[in-house]
Write a protein that holds these residues in place. Structure first.
Motif, PDB file in Angstrom:
ATOM      1  N   LEU A 148       0.827  -1.208   0.000  1.00 48.65           N
ATOM      2  CA  LEU A 148       0.000   0.000   0.000  1.00 48.65           C
ATOM      3  C   LEU A 148       0.863   1.260   0.000  1.00 48.65           C
ATOM      4  O   LEU A 148       0.679   2.157  -0.837  1.00 48.65           O
ATOM      5  N   VAL A 149       1.810   1.323   0.938  1.00 49.04           N
ATOM      6  CA  VAL A 149       2.580   2.549   1.115  1.00 49.04           C
ATOM      7  C   VAL A 149       3.574   2.759  -0.018  1.00 49.04           C
ATOM      8  O   VAL A 149       3.661   3.849  -0.602  1.00 49.04           O
ATOM      9  N   SER A 150       4.332   1.712  -0.357  1.00 47.99           N
ATOM     10  CA  SER A 150       5.393   1.893  -1.352  1.00 47.99           C
ATOM     11  C   SER A 150       4.833   2.191  -2.739  1.00 47.99           C
ATOM     12  O   SER A 150       5.332   3.075  -3.450  1.00 47.99           O
ATOM     13  N   ASN A 151       3.760   1.472  -3.130  1.00 41.53           N
ATOM     14  CA  ASN A 151       3.246   1.708  -4.483  1.00 41.53           C
ATOM     15  C   ASN A 151       2.459   3.017  -4.556  1.00 41.53           C
ATOM     16  O   ASN A 151       2.463   3.689  -5.600  1.00 41.53           O
ATOM     17  N   LEU A 152       1.793   3.402  -3.475  1.00 44.70           N
ATOM     18  CA  LEU A 152       1.137   4.703  -3.475  1.00 44.70           C
ATOM     19  C   LEU A 152       2.191   5.808  -3.603  1.00 44.70           C
ATOM     20  O   LEU A 152       2.018   6.760  -4.382  1.00 44.70           O
ATOM     21  N   ALA A 153       3.272   5.682  -2.828  1.00 44.45           N
ATOM     22  CA  ALA A 153       4.336   6.680  -2.906  1.00 44.45           C
ATOM     23  C   ALA A 153       4.928   6.727  -4.310  1.00 44.45           C
ATOM     24  O   ALA A 153       5.199   7.814  -4.851  1.00 44.45           O
ATOM     25  N   LEU A 154       5.113   5.555  -4.909  1.00 44.82           N
ATOM     26  CA  LEU A 154       5.675   5.500  -6.259  1.00 44.82           C
ATOM     27  C   LEU A 154       4.736   6.171  -7.264  1.00 44.82           C
ATOM     28  O   LEU A 154       5.162   7.012  -8.073  1.00 44.82           O
ATOM     29  N   VAL A 155       3.463   5.803  -7.213  1.00 48.49           N
ATOM     30  CA  VAL A 155       2.488   6.346  -8.167  1.00 48.49           C
ATOM     31  C   VAL A 155       2.344   7.853  -7.985  1.00 48.49           C
ATOM     32  O   VAL A 155       2.323   8.618  -8.969  1.00 48.49           O
ATOM     33  N   ILE A 156       2.249   8.305  -6.743  1.00 51.45           N
ATOM     34  CA  ILE A 156       2.082   9.736  -6.493  1.00 51.45           C
ATOM     35  C   ILE A 156       3.318  10.516  -6.921  1.00 51.45           C
ATOM     36  O   ILE A 156       3.230  11.595  -7.520  1.00 51.45           O
ATOM     37  N   GLY A 157       4.506   9.971  -6.620  1.00 51.84           N
ATOM     38  CA  GLY A 157       5.728  10.665  -7.011  1.00 51.84           C
ATOM     39  C   GLY A 157       5.863  10.805  -8.509  1.00 51.84           C
ATOM     40  O   GLY A 157       6.227  11.879  -9.013  1.00 51.84           O
ATOM     41  N   VAL A 158       5.541   9.744  -9.237  1.00 53.08           N
ATOM     42  CA  VAL A 158       5.630   9.788 -10.695  1.00 53.08           C
ATOM     43  C   VAL A 158       4.571  10.725 -11.266  1.00 53.08           C
ATOM     44  O   VAL A 158       4.836  11.530 -12.174  1.00 53.08           O
ATOM     45  N   ALA A 159       3.339  10.654 -10.716  1.00 46.79           N
ATOM     46  CA  ALA A 159       2.263  11.512 -11.217  1.00 46.79           C
ATOM     47  C   ALA A 159       2.554  12.976 -10.937  1.00 46.79           C
ATOM     48  O   ALA A 159       2.241  13.852 -11.763  1.00 46.79           O
ATOM     49  N   ALA A 160       3.159  13.264  -9.787  1.00 53.10           N
ATOM     50  CA  ALA A 160       3.456  14.652  -9.438  1.00 53.10           C
ATOM     51  C   ALA A 160       4.494  15.265 -10.369  1.00 53.10           C
ATOM     52  O   ALA A 160       4.556  16.484 -10.516  1.00 53.10           O
ATOM     53  N   ALA A 161       5.308  14.420 -10.994  1.00 57.07           N
ATOM     54  CA  ALA A 161       6.318  14.921 -11.928  1.00 57.07           C
ATOM     55  C   ALA A 161       5.723  15.248 -13.292  1.00 57.07           C
ATOM     56  O   ALA A 161       6.456  15.629 -14.209  1.00 57.07           O
ATOM     57  N   GLY A 162       4.408  15.084 -13.446  1.00 54.60           N
ATOM     58  CA  GLY A 162       3.757  15.400 -14.714  1.00 54.60           C
ATOM     59  C   GLY A 162       3.795  14.275 -15.723  1.00 54.60           C
ATOM     60  O   GLY A 162       3.633  14.507 -16.925  1.00 54.60           O
ATOM     61  N   THR A 163       3.997  13.035 -15.265  1.00 56.66           N
ATOM     62  CA  THR A 163       4.066  11.889 -16.163  1.00 56.66           C
ATOM     63  C   THR A 163       2.679  11.574 -16.722  1.00 56.66           C
ATOM     64  O   THR A 163       1.688  11.624 -15.989  1.00 56.66           O
ATOM     65  N   PRO A 164       2.555  11.231 -18.010  1.00 57.03           N
ATOM     66  CA  PRO A 164       1.262  10.861 -18.582  1.00 57.03           C
ATOM     67  C   PRO A 164       0.632   9.686 -17.841  1.00 57.03           C
ATOM     68  O   PRO A 164       1.328   8.843 -17.263  1.00 57.03           O
ATOM     69  N   THR A 165      -0.690   9.616 -17.892  1.00 52.67           N
ATOM     70  CA  THR A 165      -1.429   8.618 -17.125  1.00 52.67           C
ATOM     71  C   THR A 165      -1.012   7.193 -17.456  1.00 52.67           C
ATOM     72  O   THR A 165      -0.857   6.350 -16.555  1.00 52.67           O
ATOM     73  N   HIS A 166      -0.829   6.893 -18.763  1.00 51.30           N
ATOM     74  CA  HIS A 166      -0.494   5.513 -19.114  1.00 51.30           C
ATOM     75  C   HIS A 166       0.875   5.115 -18.578  1.00 51.30           C
ATOM     76  O   HIS A 166       1.103   3.947 -18.231  1.00 51.30           O
ATOM     77  N   LEU A 167       1.791   6.069 -18.481  1.00 50.79           N
ATOM     78  CA  LEU A 167       3.095   5.753 -17.904  1.00 50.79           C
ATOM     79  C   LEU A 167       3.008   5.585 -16.383  1.00 50.79           C
ATOM     80  O   LEU A 167       3.732   4.774 -15.798  1.00 50.79           O
ATOM     81  N   VAL A 168       2.140   6.347 -15.744  1.00 52.44           N
ATOM     82  CA  VAL A 168       1.906   6.162 -14.311  1.00 52.44           C
ATOM     83  C   VAL A 168       1.372   4.757 -14.046  1.00 52.44           C
ATOM     84  O   VAL A 168       1.794   4.069 -13.103  1.00 52.44           O
TER      85      VAL A 168
END
Length: 360
Positions: A148-168
């Motif tokens: 829960l924690v590690s993948n949420l952190a990963l997804v949020i960190g990548v999304a916050a960098a402006g990564t497109p949805t499919h790459l997230v």
């Protein structure tokens, strides 16, 4: 004797309803047990029945219609009828710990003492289940929480960098698979190594076979017991008992193995395969939660909000579960889990936002 006040009658009826509900919990739990545990639980139910009889006697002809017990006991009874698990025993332990007979002038000293002892009895029964669950349950809880924690952190960190949805989404799925494989492999190696260490500390059967041939006068068996932590006098007394047993029975005494503390916690470790599978499956299930909104087609901020809400709820559930099984306060454990997850997500979101702004 003065006539009871309306407040007294209400309190006595409440106690009566609670005692009847507790007795029902123990009877329902006994229905899921066999042998000694069943007998213990039925004895607890009988004790609660005696307490109920005390309140019935005080109420006399003013017992009135049956009252519903405390919601905690009704919940316990419902869980006991359907599951009969260690979770119910852990909840019953907490319920016994909250008994109020010490401060109730109409409860006898014996009743107050009974409730304290009941708490210890239920604690011991729950400890048996905790011991059986310890290895696999530990891997399952830690696996789910890490996912829960590690993948949420990963997804949020990548999304916050402006990564497109499919790459997230791809990043989240990759984090799920790699993390689950890593957790499973790590648990397998950890538990296998621990079991091998414990096995190396177990008493040797061949040493037991040598007991009948020892020099009775020298009796070097005492050295074994001294090495296991006994004092000189205790070791010599125990060695003499074992050798005397051999002399009487005409065969070796397997009591030689019973005094070795190195064998006490072998079963608590669990199996390597069970721990690995639990860790893999629960990490994957936890890591899937923050990915689900993206799989369902949500994008941008809405996907992140749904992911954080879902993970927050899951963290509350895992934290409360750990609190229940360990006999601790479930609400406090749930909030602690949520705070840890929120902290990790906030850090990675901030780093992702900074990294995205720098790249942009």
């Amino acid at each position: 004797m003065t006539s009871p006040t309306p407040a007294d009658l209400r309190r006595w009826r409440r106690h009566l309803a609670d005692e009847r509900a507790e007795a029902a919990v123990y009877r329902d739990l006994a229905g899921h047990r066999h042998g000694e545990e069943r007998e213990i639980l039925l004895a607890l139910a009988d004790a609660e029945g005696r307490h109920a009889a005390h309140w019935e006697h005080l109420l006399g002809d003013q017992v009135g219609p049956p009252h519903r017990g405390d919601p905690r006991f009704r919940l316990l009874a419902w869980l006991a009828r359907r599951f009969g698990s260690v979770f119910v025993l852990a909840l019953a332990q907490r319920a016994e710990a909250r008994a109020t007979y010490d401060a109730d002038v109409d409860a006898t000293a014996a009743m107050a003492a009974d409730e304290r002892i009941h708490g210890e009895v239920v604690r011991a029964l729950a400890a048996r289940g905790r011991n059986q669950l310890s290895g696999t349950f530990r891997a399952a809880v830690f696996g789910a929480n890490d996912g829960l924690v590690s993948n949420l952190a990963l997804v949020i960190g990548v999304a916050a960098a402006g990564t497109p949805t499919h790459l997230v989404l791809i990043t989240g799925l990759a984090g799920l698979l790699s993390g689950a494989l890593s957790m499973g492999a790590g648990e397998f190696i950890s538990v296998r190594s621990q079991r091998e260490l414990l096995a190396a500390s177990n008493p040797s059967l061949s040493a037991g076979d040598a007991l009948p041939h020892l020099d009775v006068d020298a009796n070097e068996l005492a050295l074994v017991y001294r090495a296991r932590g006994m004092t000189v006098d205790e070791a010599e007394r125990r060695a003499d008992e074992v050798m005397a047993d051999i002399a009487v029975l005409g065969s070796e005494s397997r009591e030689y193995h019973a005094d070795d503390p190195s064998t006490e916690h072998h079963d608590l470790v669990g199996t390597d395969v069970g721990a690995a599978l639990s860790s893999f499956c629960f990490f994957a299930s936890g890591a899937a939660v923050p990915v689900l909104p993206f799989l369902l087609g949500l994008e941008g901020g809405s996907a992140l909000v749904v992911a954080m809400a879902a993970v927050g709820f899951a963290l509350l559930v895992t934290g409360a579960s750990v609190g229940v099984i360990s006999g601790g306060p479930p609400v406090r454990r749930a909030v602690r889990q949520l705070a840890i997850g929120a902290g990790a997500a906030a850090v990675t979101y901030g780093l992702g936002a900074v990294f995205g702004a720098t790249i942009g």
